[in-house]
Design an enzyme around this catalytic site. Sequence first.
Site, PDB file in Angstrom:
ATOM      1  N   TYR A 121       0.847  -1.184   0.000  1.00 34.13           N
ATOM      2  CA  TYR A 121       0.000   0.000   0.000  1.00 34.13           C
ATOM      3  C   TYR A 121       0.882   1.234   0.000  1.00 34.13           C
ATOM      4  O   TYR A 121       1.796   1.361   0.836  1.00 34.13           O
ATOM      5  CB  TYR A 121      -0.915   0.027   1.222  1.00 34.13           C
ATOM      6  CG  TYR A 121      -1.883   1.187   1.153  1.00 34.13           C
ATOM      7  CD1 TYR A 121      -3.033   1.094   0.375  1.00 34.13           C
ATOM      8  CD2 TYR A 121      -1.641   2.373   1.822  1.00 34.13           C
ATOM      9  CE1 TYR A 121      -3.912   2.160   0.272  1.00 34.13           C
ATOM     10  CE2 TYR A 121      -2.513   3.451   1.729  1.00 34.13           C
ATOM     11  CZ  TYR A 121      -3.641   3.334   0.947  1.00 34.13           C
ATOM     12  OH  TYR A 121      -4.505   4.396   0.835  1.00 34.13           O
ATOM     13  N   ASN A 202      -2.960   5.608   6.617  1.00 38.78           N
ATOM     14  CA  ASN A 202      -3.616   6.360   7.678  1.00 38.78           C
ATOM     15  C   ASN A 202      -4.265   5.407   8.684  1.00 38.78           C
ATOM     16  O   ASN A 202      -4.097   4.180   8.613  1.00 38.78           O
ATOM     17  CB  ASN A 202      -4.636   7.343   7.098  1.00 38.78           C
ATOM     18  CG  ASN A 202      -5.760   6.646   6.333  1.00 38.78           C
ATOM     19  OD1 ASN A 202      -6.008   5.459   6.503  1.00 38.78           O
ATOM     20  ND2 ASN A 202      -6.451   7.398   5.496  1.00 38.78           N
ATOM     21  N   GLN A 247      10.771  15.953  10.143  1.00 41.20           N
ATOM     22  CA  GLN A 247       9.841  14.943  10.646  1.00 41.20           C
ATOM     23  C   GLN A 247       8.423  15.489  10.697  1.00 41.20           C
ATOM     24  O   GLN A 247       7.457  14.814  10.342  1.00 41.20           O
ATOM     25  CB  GLN A 247      10.283  14.512  12.043  1.00 41.20           C
ATOM     26  CG  GLN A 247       9.532  13.316  12.596  1.00 41.20           C
ATOM     27  CD  GLN A 247       9.752  12.068  11.783  1.00 41.20           C
ATOM     28  OE1 GLN A 247      10.847  11.825  11.308  1.00 41.20           O
ATOM     29  NE2 GLN A 247       8.712  11.299  11.593  1.00 41.20           N
ATOM     30  N   GLU A 314      10.388   5.126  16.084  1.00 38.34           N
ATOM     31  CA  GLU A 314      10.520   4.708  14.677  1.00 38.34           C
ATOM     32  C   GLU A 314      11.908   5.082  14.149  1.00 38.34           C
ATOM     33  O   GLU A 314      12.618   4.258  13.577  1.00 38.34           O
ATOM     34  CB  GLU A 314       9.436   5.390  13.851  1.00 38.34           C
ATOM     35  CG  GLU A 314       9.536   5.105  12.371  1.00 38.34           C
ATOM     36  CD  GLU A 314       8.598   5.967  11.550  1.00 38.34           C
ATOM     37  OE1 GLU A 314       8.339   5.601  10.388  1.00 38.34           O
ATOM     38  OE2 GLU A 314       8.129   7.014  12.051  1.00 38.34           O
ATOM     39  N   GLU A 402       5.628 -39.492  27.110  1.00 38.29           N
ATOM     40  CA  GLU A 402       4.491 -38.629  26.789  1.00 38.29           C
ATOM     41  C   GLU A 402       3.242 -39.432  26.443  1.00 38.29           C
ATOM     42  O   GLU A 402       2.189 -38.855  26.164  1.00 38.29           O
ATOM     43  CB  GLU A 402       4.853 -37.695  25.622  1.00 38.29           C
ATOM     44  CG  GLU A 402       5.876 -36.635  26.005  1.00 38.29           C
ATOM     45  CD  GLU A 402       6.083 -35.588  24.917  1.00 38.29           C
ATOM     46  OE1 GLU A 402       5.536 -35.765  23.810  1.00 38.29           O
ATOM     47  OE2 GLU A 402       6.772 -34.595  25.190  1.00 38.29           O
ATOM     48  N   HIS A 407       4.546 -42.949  18.160  1.00 34.93           N
ATOM     49  CA  HIS A 407       5.760 -42.202  17.834  1.00 34.93           C
ATOM     50  C   HIS A 407       6.993 -43.059  18.108  1.00 34.93           C
ATOM     51  O   HIS A 407       7.907 -43.157  17.288  1.00 34.93           O
ATOM     52  CB  HIS A 407       5.847 -40.918  18.680  1.00 34.93           C
ATOM     53  CG  HIS A 407       4.999 -39.794  18.190  1.00 34.93           C
ATOM     54  ND1 HIS A 407       3.629 -39.872  18.121  1.00 34.93           N
ATOM     55  CD2 HIS A 407       5.330 -38.547  17.758  1.00 34.93           C
ATOM     56  CE1 HIS A 407       3.153 -38.729  17.663  1.00 34.93           C
ATOM     57  NE2 HIS A 407       4.167 -37.896  17.428  1.00 34.93           N
TER      58      HIS A 407
END
Length: 417
Positions: A121, A202, A247, A314, A402, A407
């Site tokens: 954008y 925005n 700025q 920033e 477990e 497994h």
Amino acid sequence: MWSALTLDTWLSRQQATLTGVTGAAQNIINEVAERGDAALHDLSERFDKVSLDHLRVSADEIDTAYETVDPEIIEALTEAYARISSFHELQRQKDLWLAGSEDDGITLGVKTTSLERIGMYVPGGRAAYPSTVLMCAVPAQVAGVQEIICCTPPPANPLTLIAADIAGVTEIYTVGGAQAIAAMALGTQSINKVQKIVGPGNAYVTAAKMILRGKVEIDFPAGPSEIAIIADHTARPDFIAADILAQSEHDPQAASVLISTDPKMPGQVGDWIERLLTEAPRHEIIRQALGQSGYLVVDSIAEAINVSDRIAPEHLSIQVQDPLPVLQKIRNAGSIFVGQYAPVACGDYASGTNHVLPTAGNAQLYSGLNVSHFTKTATVQIITREGIESIGDVVERLATAEGLHAHAASTRIRREH
């Protein structure tokens, strides 16, 4: 206009939420989801006061843009593209790396793959932002993304179109606001959905990105631009004032904070602000931005570093006698500018680093836009007969502990044959 502030005051401003626009952004998203292109046309008329014949910019429109722009500007965009590309090439990861020992028969690694289709954008409105096109497209291009699409409010600025062409953007659409984010995230009849959306915007754009995170990946939350400046007695107040004005001209909501160990510095900077402001074409915007800007006087560089890290700006400018030790101790900042001859403007346009950065304290959590934003990784394991034997006992014991007996069996059957 230029006054002292407290850290709590600054942080409370950063914590302002998108609550006030979230409902409106959601309504726009709903319209696009229900009506697709028709909603995009209607919303362009409603918000941009533009009636569009088509959404996608044609090759002829891009050619016309080249005819209307000063060749020296095109040359500058081309050079900026080259510098930004060179820096981002340094970030490229290996497509595949493998490491291991032949002794135990296990080789591990990482396979890196680019995303296939991303959206960017690029704002319009108060100014043209061809630099943002380069900053969003270049890391995607370097990562290997094949389809890079751009949405920008109508009518598309010629500089935006040229920058997109230089940077290899594959599709450009004249769609702005939250509706552009919705179109890229959900897809419409004309715009195919993307995997990730990047770029600033925005409050409505940011709100839409946050709402749609379940449908599409985003870069990070980004709001009005900001800078923090750490300065001692050696800093030049005219340079600092110039940085603050630069700025502030972004947007009435942009903010600047000076963190100084010199009690005299804020007053000197304020005098220079007034002097330079008389020559600034965008002085009305600057004056509004200065309303949420100010300064803090601290007792030491260590305290200045602590304050800066809590702000997580920033942009961070370090203008002190010995800047490198300060740089080493900073933990939270989007992009850092070291020394009095390093204005943020250089990073905005042509030093090569990226100017799409987290704001409002989000540098505590996020990195600025880079090549890794456009890739994903998969771990790799190559295991031989010797390898499974070397770790088999560990796997079987833990799997059994477990309660995942299948497994353990999937490992044991291989060891038995």
